[in-house]
Design a protein around this motif. Structure first.
Motif, short mmCIF file in Angstrom:
data_model
loop_
_atom_site.label_atom_id
_atom_site.label_comp_id
_atom_site.label_asym_id
_atom_site.label_seq_id
_atom_site.Cartn_x
_atom_site.Cartn_y
_atom_site.Cartn_z
N THR A 31 -4.90 -0.61 15.23
CA THR A 31 -3.70 -1.32 14.78
C THR A 31 -3.36 -1.56 13.42
O THR A 31 -4.51 -1.54 12.57
CB THR A 31 -3.59 -2.52 15.52
OG1 THR A 31 -4.47 -3.52 15.31
CG2 THR A 31 -3.64 -2.04 17.11
N ASN A 32 -2.37 -1.78 12.83
CA ASN A 32 -2.05 -2.30 11.53
C ASN A 32 -2.81 -3.74 11.12
O ASN A 32 -3.39 -3.87 10.24
CB ASN A 32 -0.49 -2.48 11.29
CG ASN A 32 0.18 -1.28 11.55
OD1 ASN A 32 -0.40 -0.02 11.43
ND2 ASN A 32 1.62 -1.32 11.45
N GLU A 33 -2.90 -4.52 12.37
CA GLU A 33 -3.42 -5.84 12.13
C GLU A 33 -5.06 -5.66 11.95
O GLU A 33 -5.62 -6.24 10.95
CB GLU A 33 -3.26 -6.70 13.32
CG GLU A 33 -3.83 -7.97 13.03
CD GLU A 33 -3.74 -8.90 14.49
OE1 GLU A 33 -4.62 -9.90 14.66
OE2 GLU A 33 -2.58 -8.73 15.17
N GLN A 34 -5.67 -4.82 12.60
CA GLN A 34 -7.13 -4.25 12.44
C GLN A 34 -7.27 -3.87 11.04
O GLN A 34 -8.33 -4.32 10.55
CB GLN A 34 -7.61 -3.21 13.67
CG GLN A 34 -7.60 -4.03 14.85
CD GLN A 34 -7.98 -3.15 15.99
OE1 GLN A 34 -7.46 -1.73 15.96
NE2 GLN A 34 -8.54 -3.36 17.06
N ILE A 67 -3.46 -0.30 -0.75
CA ILE A 67 -3.95 0.67 0.03
C ILE A 67 -3.51 0.19 1.39
O ILE A 67 -3.06 1.28 2.31
CB ILE A 67 -5.60 0.79 -0.02
CG1 ILE A 67 -5.86 1.40 -1.36
CG2 ILE A 67 -5.92 1.43 1.01
CD1 ILE A 67 -7.28 1.31 -1.64
N ILE A 68 -3.56 -0.90 1.80
CA ILE A 68 -3.17 -1.52 3.00
C ILE A 68 -1.70 -1.11 3.46
O ILE A 68 -1.48 -0.48 4.50
CB ILE A 68 -3.48 -2.85 3.16
CG1 ILE A 68 -4.84 -3.47 3.05
CG2 ILE A 68 -2.68 -3.78 4.31
CD1 ILE A 68 -4.85 -4.95 3.04
N LYS A 77 -3.36 9.55 6.64
CA LYS A 77 -3.47 10.14 5.31
C LYS A 77 -4.46 9.32 4.47
O LYS A 77 -4.24 8.15 4.36
CB LYS A 77 -2.08 10.19 4.72
CG LYS A 77 -2.31 11.14 3.12
CD LYS A 77 -0.92 11.29 2.90
CE LYS A 77 -0.93 12.01 1.68
NZ LYS A 77 0.55 11.94 0.97
N ASP A 78 -5.51 9.86 3.81
CA ASP A 78 -6.33 9.11 2.99
C ASP A 78 -5.64 8.53 1.87
O ASP A 78 -4.63 9.09 1.64
CB ASP A 78 -7.22 9.94 2.15
CG ASP A 78 -8.46 10.44 3.24
OD1 ASP A 78 -8.41 9.82 4.40
OD2 ASP A 78 -9.19 11.26 2.96
N CYS A 79 -5.97 7.36 1.42
CA CYS A 79 -5.11 6.47 0.17
C CYS A 79 -6.03 6.34 -0.81
O CYS A 79 -7.33 6.09 -0.48
CB CYS A 79 -4.36 5.50 0.81
SG CYS A 79 -3.56 4.60 -0.46
N ARG A 80 -5.73 6.27 -1.95
CA ARG A 80 -6.52 5.86 -3.40
C ARG A 80 -5.52 5.22 -4.24
O ARG A 80 -4.43 5.69 -4.39
CB ARG A 80 -7.33 7.06 -3.83
CG ARG A 80 -6.69 7.92 -4.62
CD ARG A 80 -7.55 9.03 -4.98
NE ARG A 80 -7.54 10.20 -4.26
CZ ARG A 80 -8.01 11.43 -4.29
NH1 ARG A 80 -8.70 11.46 -5.28
NH2 ARG A 80 -7.91 12.23 -3.27
N VAL A 81 -6.04 4.41 -5.05
CA VAL A 81 -5.45 3.59 -5.87
C VAL A 81 -6.26 3.74 -7.31
O VAL A 81 -7.67 3.62 -7.24
CB VAL A 81 -5.13 2.23 -5.82
CG1 VAL A 81 -4.49 1.61 -6.89
CG2 VAL A 81 -4.27 2.16 -4.57
#
Length: 130
Positions: A31-34, A67-68, A77-81
């Protein structure tokens, strides 16, 4: 003269496909919270603080917050900053945070995975409530 098979690289492809299929079958759907509690956990903050990435810790925390937001928006989808030559990202197939950075005065690039995965976080939360 050597007889080299032009399709030698395909010998290893089935194993990669099997690994990806197994990961997809067992992939967590948090979930978004997790996701938020995992990425904002003290274990993640401690791991990021220890990394010698050449950027201040507050920027590392800001990268995780970005990232969150992005992972919650598109969880498949993977995310990177990226900050200069340093990058922090999350692999949503394994739900693992990673970093990539060049050590000061060195030519090598470090790219460690955070040992505290989402699965570990969820297991810890389950043990606390039990």
């Amino acid at each position: 003269m050597l007889n080299i098979d032009a399709h030698f690289h395909q010998l290893f492809k089935p194993n990669q496909d099997n690994e990806k299929t197994a990961l997809l079958a067992n992939r967590l759907n948090p979930t978004n919270e997790q996701i938020t509690t995992w990425l904002q956990s003290p274990q993640i903050k401690q791991w990021l603080t220890k990394l010698l990435m050449g950027i201040p810790n507050d920027l590392k925390v800001e990268a995780v917050n970005t990232i969150i937001k992005n992972v919650i928006r598109t969880p498949n989808k993977d995310c990177r900053v990226q900050f200069g030559s340093s990058t922090i990202g999350v692999d949503v197939l394994r739900w693992q945070l990673w970093a990539s950075y060049r050590l000061p005065y060195a030519s090598t690039v470090k790219s460690p995975d955070c040992p505290y995965t989402l699965k570990m976080h969820l297991d810890d939360e389950t043990q606390k409530t039990a």
